[in-house]
Design an enzyme around this catalytic site. Sequence first.
Site, PDB file in Angstrom:
ATOM      1  N   ASP A  25       0.875  -1.161   0.000  1.00 54.38           N
ATOM      2  CA  ASP A  25       0.000   0.000   0.000  1.00 54.38           C
ATOM      3  C   ASP A  25       0.920   1.222   0.000  1.00 54.38           C
ATOM      4  O   ASP A  25       2.129   1.104   0.238  1.00 54.38           O
ATOM      5  CB  ASP A  25      -0.888  -0.035   1.260  1.00 54.38           C
ATOM      6  CG  ASP A  25      -1.711   1.229   1.417  1.00 54.38           C
ATOM      7  OD1 ASP A  25      -2.354   1.637   0.432  1.00 54.38           O
ATOM      8  OD2 ASP A  25      -1.703   1.804   2.513  1.00 54.38           O
ATOM      9  N   ASP A  27      -0.158   5.132   1.034  1.00 52.84           N
ATOM     10  CA  ASP A  27      -0.414   6.075   2.130  1.00 52.84           C
ATOM     11  C   ASP A  27      -0.444   5.363   3.475  1.00 52.84           C
ATOM     12  O   ASP A  27      -1.250   4.462   3.689  1.00 52.84           O
ATOM     13  CB  ASP A  27      -1.752   6.791   1.914  1.00 52.84           C
ATOM     14  CG  ASP A  27      -1.750   7.661   0.670  1.00 52.84           C
ATOM     15  OD1 ASP A  27      -1.267   8.793   0.755  1.00 52.84           O
ATOM     16  OD2 ASP A  27      -2.220   7.192  -0.381  1.00 52.84           O
ATOM     17  N   ASP A 192      -1.618  -1.084   5.846  1.00 55.95           N
ATOM     18  CA  ASP A 192      -1.887  -0.528   7.177  1.00 55.95           C
ATOM     19  C   ASP A 192      -3.373  -0.429   7.508  1.00 55.95           C
ATOM     20  O   ASP A 192      -3.732   0.117   8.547  1.00 55.95           O
ATOM     21  CB  ASP A 192      -1.258   0.862   7.289  1.00 55.95           C
ATOM     22  CG  ASP A 192      -1.963   1.889   6.408  1.00 55.95           C
ATOM     23  OD1 ASP A 192      -2.168   1.601   5.210  1.00 55.95           O
ATOM     24  OD2 ASP A 192      -2.323   2.965   6.903  1.00 55.95           O
TER      25      ASP A 192
END
Length: 244
Positions: A25, A27, A192
């Site tokens: 991922d 961000d 996250d």
Amino acid sequence: TCYLIHKLFLINTFKMTQKLTILFDLDGTLVDTAPDLMSAHNYVMNKFGYNTKSIDEIRNYVGKGAAVMIGRSLWNEAKKELSKITDQKIKDKMVEEFLDYYGKNIVKESKLINGVYDFLKWAKENNISMGVCTNKQENLSVDLLKKIKIYDFFDYVAGRNTFEYYKPDPRHLTSTIEIMGGDIKKSLMIGDSENDADAAKSAGIPMILLEDGYTDKKIEQIHHDHLVKDFIGLEKIVSTYIND
């Protein structure tokens, strides 16, 4: 026939030599983008007469993409100003303004998550294929990765608008792996939030979850096979998958 045999030989040789594919991922996983996203978000909110947000609130919104970020802020205002939340044209204009402002101010305060550069360097040296799977627009993702100087580590970048689907749809991951010439059975996802985790779980890919992610969910609510604070020492976990 000779061509087909030769092609099959090359494919099999490639599969034998390929150790692992890792999808990341963006961000909150590779880059802490919250400060610059907050600036863009608050710029738009001020311009359209809405309340601004704190950096912690922004971190909770980021994983869903710009439209959801704007939408959630609007939703929090909806009790006071219901008429504005129902106006899709205003919302669309706000998203457009957000993306424009953010694109021009994408790396003012954003920085790499602790240990990212050294881990990417190690992975590259160990013949690990790496790609990015993000719900950020593809052009913004590529621009950010280039400006923060890690773009060259990746074989492919798949954004929210690359395919007709995106996380938590597992095809966002599986299509990226296929394009990279990888094997789903020799792949990992590092993220996250629940978007990353749900996509990885549906695709049958082991999930490494970063603590303190861009999500409002608690860790125990998010599927994961491994939990890490940041990228420091992550080589130890990944090494266990290299020769599996």
